[in-house]
Motif scaffolding. Structure first.
Motif, PDB file in Angstrom:
ATOM      1  N   ASP A   2     -50.551 -31.091 -62.252  1.00 24.47           N
ATOM      2  CA  ASP A   2     -49.572 -30.061 -62.597  1.00 24.47           C
ATOM      3  C   ASP A   2     -49.509 -28.928 -61.587  1.00 24.47           C
ATOM      4  OD1 ASP A   2     -52.079 -29.092 -63.142  1.00 24.47           O
ATOM      5  OD2 ASP A   2     -51.494 -28.027 -64.963  1.00 24.47           O
ATOM      6  N   GLN A   3     -50.142 -29.104 -60.436  1.00 22.08           N
ATOM      7  CA  GLN A   3     -50.183 -28.032 -59.434  1.00 22.08           C
ATOM      8  C   GLN A   3     -49.359 -28.400 -58.198  1.00 22.08           C
ATOM      9  OE1 GLN A   3     -51.644 -25.071 -59.801  1.00 22.08           O
ATOM     10  NE2 GLN A   3     -52.481 -25.555 -61.822  1.00 22.08           N
ATOM     11  N   THR A   4     -48.626 -27.414 -57.693  1.00 18.55           N
ATOM     12  CA  THR A   4     -47.879 -27.597 -56.450  1.00 18.55           C
ATOM     13  C   THR A   4     -48.595 -26.849 -55.336  1.00 18.55           C
ATOM     14  OG1 THR A   4     -45.786 -27.749 -57.664  1.00 18.55           O
ATOM     15  CG2 THR A   4     -45.670 -27.295 -55.298  1.00 18.55           C
ATOM     16  N   GLU A  55     -49.818 -21.816 -55.796  1.00 16.79           N
ATOM     17  CA  GLU A  55     -48.700 -21.189 -56.503  1.00 16.79           C
ATOM     18  C   GLU A  55     -48.941 -19.712 -56.772  1.00 16.79           C
ATOM     19  OE1 GLU A  55     -46.806 -23.655 -59.704  1.00 16.79           O
ATOM     20  OE2 GLU A  55     -48.498 -24.961 -59.289  1.00 16.79           O
ATOM     21  N   ASN A  92     -44.225 -29.295 -49.691  1.00 14.28           N
ATOM     22  CA  ASN A  92     -44.934 -29.198 -50.957  1.00 14.28           C
ATOM     23  C   ASN A  92     -45.454 -30.565 -51.397  1.00 14.28           C
ATOM     24  OD1 ASN A  92     -44.389 -26.480 -51.084  1.00 14.28           O
ATOM     25  ND2 ASN A  92     -42.638 -26.728 -52.455  1.00 14.28           N
ATOM     26  N   ILE A  93     -46.649 -30.565 -51.958  1.00 11.43           N
ATOM     27  CA  ILE A  93     -47.179 -31.776 -52.568  1.00 11.43           C
ATOM     28  C   ILE A  93     -47.580 -31.441 -54.000  1.00 11.43           C
ATOM     29  CG2 ILE A  93     -47.992 -32.782 -50.398  1.00 11.43           C
ATOM     30  CD1 ILE A  93     -50.847 -31.955 -51.273  1.00 11.43           C
ATOM     31  N   GLN A  94     -47.589 -32.446 -54.830  1.00 13.02           N
ATOM     32  CA  GLN A  94     -47.930 -32.254 -56.230  1.00 13.02           C
ATOM     33  C   GLN A  94     -49.256 -32.950 -56.515  1.00 13.02           C
ATOM     34  OE1 GLN A  94     -45.595 -30.480 -57.893  1.00 13.02           O
ATOM     35  NE2 GLN A  94     -46.774 -30.320 -59.808  1.00 13.02           N
ATOM     36  N   GLN A  98     -48.489 -25.970 -51.187  1.00 17.12           N
ATOM     37  CA  GLN A  98     -47.652 -25.972 -49.987  1.00 17.12           C
ATOM     38  C   GLN A  98     -48.527 -26.181 -48.757  1.00 17.12           C
ATOM     39  OE1 GLN A  98     -45.330 -22.402 -49.425  1.00 17.12           O
ATOM     40  NE2 GLN A  98     -44.352 -23.168 -47.571  1.00 17.12           N
TER      41      GLN A  98
END
Length: 216
Positions: free
Chosen positions: A7-9, A21, A2-4, A11
């Protein structure tokens, strides 16, 4: 992995795609029919990659329980590659994948006289707060985006005179640039910019390349 991004993750998947997400799976640059396009120009490259790539894509969708699939451009390589056999493979694949599929038009797709039925072609789209567009130059600077087009490859130090060259995910500012999904595609080594992060998938995992090993 996972990377950020803000405010979004996101994969990053070993199969060269990313999962948002909200369950949106994004891949890019399959270049289906590329072998046929070369054959039309007199280079006798054998068929088979397109079918293998579509089967691999179906497996990734099912394994990750994707809710929808976005192909972020260049699903097709050229008009000469849109053969009846490729159209048959696309029809069978859409029946098998069983989730909504949307095609973001890439520069190669735009050369086709028509897009096969069932692919819902658009210029760009936003899902889960992430803007999806093929060419990085068309990504809005003030939004999180997933782009493609460049077929990024990272050069990794492997000795004084040798280096590895691997397809990679490139995170540049607030944009993730996807590697090419197609198995019969080229790539370009990226010029490193400050703040870039590179991720590779040499096996079943996705790994970040340490900055000190990257050669631009």
């Amino acid at each position: 992995m996972n990377i950020q991004i803000q405010d979004q993750t996101l994969q990053l998947l070993p199969g060269m795609g990313t999962l948002l997400e909200d369950g949106t799976l994004i891949v890019a640059d399959l270049h289906l029919g590329k072998a046929s396009a070369f054959q039309a120009k007199g280079l006798a490259i054998p068929e088979g990659d397109s079918e293998v790539d579509l089967k691999r894509l179906t497996e990734i969708c099912k394994w990750n329980q994707a809710q929808r699939l976005v192909v972020n451009g260049d699903l097709f390589h050229s008009p000469a590659g849109l053969t009846p056999e490729i159209e048959r493979l696309i029809e069978m694949w859409l029946d098998e994948v069983r989730i909504p599929v949307q095609l973001i038009l890439g520069n190669h797709d735009r050369k086709l006289p028509r897009i096969p039925h069932g692919l819902d072609p658009v210029d760009s789209v936003t899902y889960g707060g992430v803007h999806i567009v093929h060419d990085p130059k068309d990504a809005p600077k003030d939004a999180i985006s997933v782009t493609a087009h460049w077929h990024p490859v990272v050069k990794i130090a492997d000795g004084k005179r040798t280096s590895l060259r691997l397809p990679c995910f490139l995170l540049r500012k607030n944009s993730l640039i996807l590697p090419a999904f197609g198995s019969f595609t080229g790539g370009q080594i990226m010029d490193v910019e400050e703040g870039d992060r590179y991720f590779v998938s040499p096996g079943e995992d996705v790994l970040e390349v340490p900055e000190e090993l990257i050669r631009g």
